[in-house]
Design an enzyme around this catalytic site. Structure first.
Site, short mmCIF file in Angstrom:
data_model
loop_
_atom_site.label_atom_id
_atom_site.label_comp_id
_atom_site.label_asym_id
_atom_site.label_seq_id
_atom_site.Cartn_x
_atom_site.Cartn_y
_atom_site.Cartn_z
N TRP A 180 0.86 -1.19 0.00
CA TRP A 180 0.00 0.00 0.00
C TRP A 180 0.90 1.24 0.00
O TRP A 180 1.88 1.30 0.74
CB TRP A 180 -0.93 0.06 1.22
N GLU A 221 -3.30 -3.18 -2.07
CA GLU A 221 -4.41 -2.56 -1.34
C GLU A 221 -4.79 -1.25 -2.03
O GLU A 221 -3.94 -0.41 -2.29
CB GLU A 221 -3.97 -2.27 0.11
N LYS A 223 -7.11 2.39 -2.38
CA LYS A 223 -7.65 3.43 -1.49
C LYS A 223 -8.18 4.57 -2.32
O LYS A 223 -7.55 5.02 -3.27
CB LYS A 223 -6.54 3.93 -0.57
N ASP A 256 -9.56 -2.75 2.17
CA ASP A 256 -9.64 -2.17 3.51
C ASP A 256 -10.99 -1.46 3.55
O ASP A 256 -11.28 -0.62 2.69
CB ASP A 256 -8.47 -1.18 3.66
N HIS A 259 -11.57 2.30 2.86
CA HIS A 259 -11.00 2.89 1.64
C HIS A 259 -11.96 3.09 0.48
O HIS A 259 -11.54 3.12 -0.67
CB HIS A 259 -9.81 2.05 1.18
N HIS A 283 -8.40 -5.76 5.20
CA HIS A 283 -8.05 -4.96 6.37
C HIS A 283 -9.36 -4.56 7.00
O HIS A 283 -10.15 -3.85 6.37
CB HIS A 283 -7.28 -3.70 5.96
N ASP A 291 -11.75 7.66 6.15
CA ASP A 291 -10.83 6.59 6.55
C ASP A 291 -10.18 6.91 7.88
O ASP A 291 -8.99 7.16 7.97
CB ASP A 291 -9.76 6.44 5.44
N ASP A 293 -9.89 5.10 10.65
CA ASP A 293 -9.26 4.00 11.37
C ASP A 293 -9.61 3.95 12.85
O ASP A 293 -8.74 3.82 13.71
CB ASP A 293 -7.73 4.04 11.15
N ASP A 324 -6.74 -3.39 10.90
CA ASP A 324 -5.95 -2.21 10.55
C ASP A 324 -6.64 -0.94 11.06
O ASP A 324 -7.51 -0.41 10.39
CB ASP A 324 -5.76 -2.13 9.03
#
Ligand code: RNT
Ligand code: ZN
Length: 417
Positions: A180, A221, A223, A256, A259, A283, A291, A293, A324
């Site tokens: 990524w 990955e 995004k 993910d 994303h 993820h 995003d 997290d 993640d």
């Protein structure tokens, strides 16, 4: 109470014992970066995090050294049922005796201490090249127009394949290696295709490093955007999926769930991808409006992701699951543990569904019955089954683990500042 709960599930057509057995052998990758706010050990710990990601918060007690991080991970392992797999970033290299190597020169020996850590605990390990928070980000990496920059990061990627291979061989479990980058542009690009062509060529160059695809599993990955790269990313969803699709013999796609555009759901993308790919990687995170997290919760989309993993045969080696997220505003051990336990809960919840019956109702177009059945499953005594899972796998029950974190904070974390 467990026996009573089991009877209720059995009446709904669910084999509780089979679900408990199945979940026991699922290993979710535990991301080392929740413990130190994604700082790593190979660059100045006070540098800002770059590459379109950000931690916010300044909760005391973050791990500052490999020993502290390992102690914290041990604490988490003691608080979750079952055995995780470790997940490291290249920036967590451990240098000894004043030695230091830049990212293009990293070697397996810089991860020897992690191998020892994993071996002593019987864990496998996943890996990630670190294409961010480094002076050689110009700020682009694999898609930079500057050949020297690109070369540096390609060499980093290749070094990471060798390290992933070392982790897989030493630990006897495949190593999922995720590529990524935060490459992208803040504002409307003047050229969209050439950066993507360079990105593609750079990944090709990284994957030209020899490896056994059964042992080292490179992922790409995607995004949609990041902080400072709001308008365009090289590794968009179409780019990453197509890269993986035309290179199915050497890499797999990674999604993910932070994303994508906010109304897109990864739960629905899982079966779409598994229609074409033998294997995919995830993820698991929680995006709050973007995003961000946040810590993974036992929420609807997390449950739906787990349901699709289970229904699509993902637990039979088709879906590689990693966490993640990184929250620096709360106790980091509680962040790690909450997210890990929640994803296990989501998987257990999914395993406690009468999959075949629901499928049958759908195929027979009994949509009213399908709706009612799915709704009623939500209020079966799930907590009793989860408690039994914790008991059987030597983990503290809900209600019992957080006091242990508070004690650890008092005795260990609070002494770090
Ligand atoms: C960033 C990506 C990436 C990172 C980790 C640290 O948006 O999700 O996976 O979070 O590699
Ligand atoms: Zn991710």
């Amino acid at each position: 109470m467990f026996e009573e709960a089991k009877k209720k599930y059995s009446a709904a057509g669910v084999d509780v014992e089979a679900a408990l057995e199945k979940l026991k052998n699922v290993s979710i990758s535990l991301h080392c970066w929740q413990g130190d706010d994604v700082r790593g050990f190979d660059t100045d710990p006070n540098k800002p995090l770059t590459g379109g990601i950000q931690t916010t918060g300044n909760y005391p007690g973050r791990a500052r050294t490999p020993d502290e991080l390992m102690a914290d991970i041990d604490k988490v392992i003691s608080l979750v049922p079952g055995k995780p797999k470790m997940n490291l970033h290249a920036s967590y290299a451990i240098f000894e005796d004043g030695e230091w190597a830049d990212r293009d020169k990293l070697e397996p020996k810089h991860f020897a201490k992690w191998v020892k850590f994993c071996k002593e605990r019987g864990l496998g390990c996943d890996f990630n090249p670190t294409f961010f928070s480094h002076p050689k980000c110009d700020p682009l990496t694999l898609s930079s127009p500057n050949e020297e920059t690109r070369k540096f990061w390609i060499e980093h990627g290749k070094a990471c394949i060798r390290i992933s291979n070392y982790l897989a061989e030493e630990l006897g479990q495949p190593c999922v290696m995720n590529i990524w980058t935060g490459d992208g542009f803040k504002d409307i690009p003047g050229d969209r295709i050439n950066p993507r062509i360079r990105y593609r060529e750079s990944i090709d160059a990284i994957l030209s490093e020899p490896y056994d695809f059964k042992k080292v599993k490179p992922c790409v990955e995607s995004k949609v955007f990041g902080i400072g790269v709001e308008s365009y990313t090289m590794g968009s969803s179409e780019f990453a999926l197509l890269y993986a699709a035309v290179n199915q013999d050497k890499c797999i796609p990674l999604m993910d769930n932070g994303h994508y555009h906010p109304t897109e759901v990864v739960s629905d993308k899982i079966p779409a991808l598994l229609t074409f790919f033998k294997e995919i990687a995830l993820h698991v995170t929680r995006p709050v409006r973007w995003d961000s997290d946040h810590v993974v919760l036992f929420d609807d989309e997390t449950k739906e992701i787990a349901r699709e993993i289970v229904r699509c045969g993902g637990l039979e080696g088709r879906v590689n699951i990693a966490l993640d997220y990184f929250d620096a505003s709360i106790n980091r051990i509680s962040a790690w543990t909450t997210g890990y336990r929640n994803f296990q809960k989501a998987l257990l919840f999914a395993l406690l569904q009468p999959v075949d019956e629901l499928k049958k109702l759908q195929d027979e177009q009994k949509f009213s019955a399908l709706m009612v059945a799915q709704e009623e499953l939500k209020t079966l005594p799930f907590g009793e089954i989860w408690a039994e899972f914790c008991k059987r796998n030597d983990a503290p029950l809900d209600g019992a683990w957080f006091p242990l974190v508070e004690e650890y904070e008092k005795n260990v974390l609070s002494k770090r500042n």
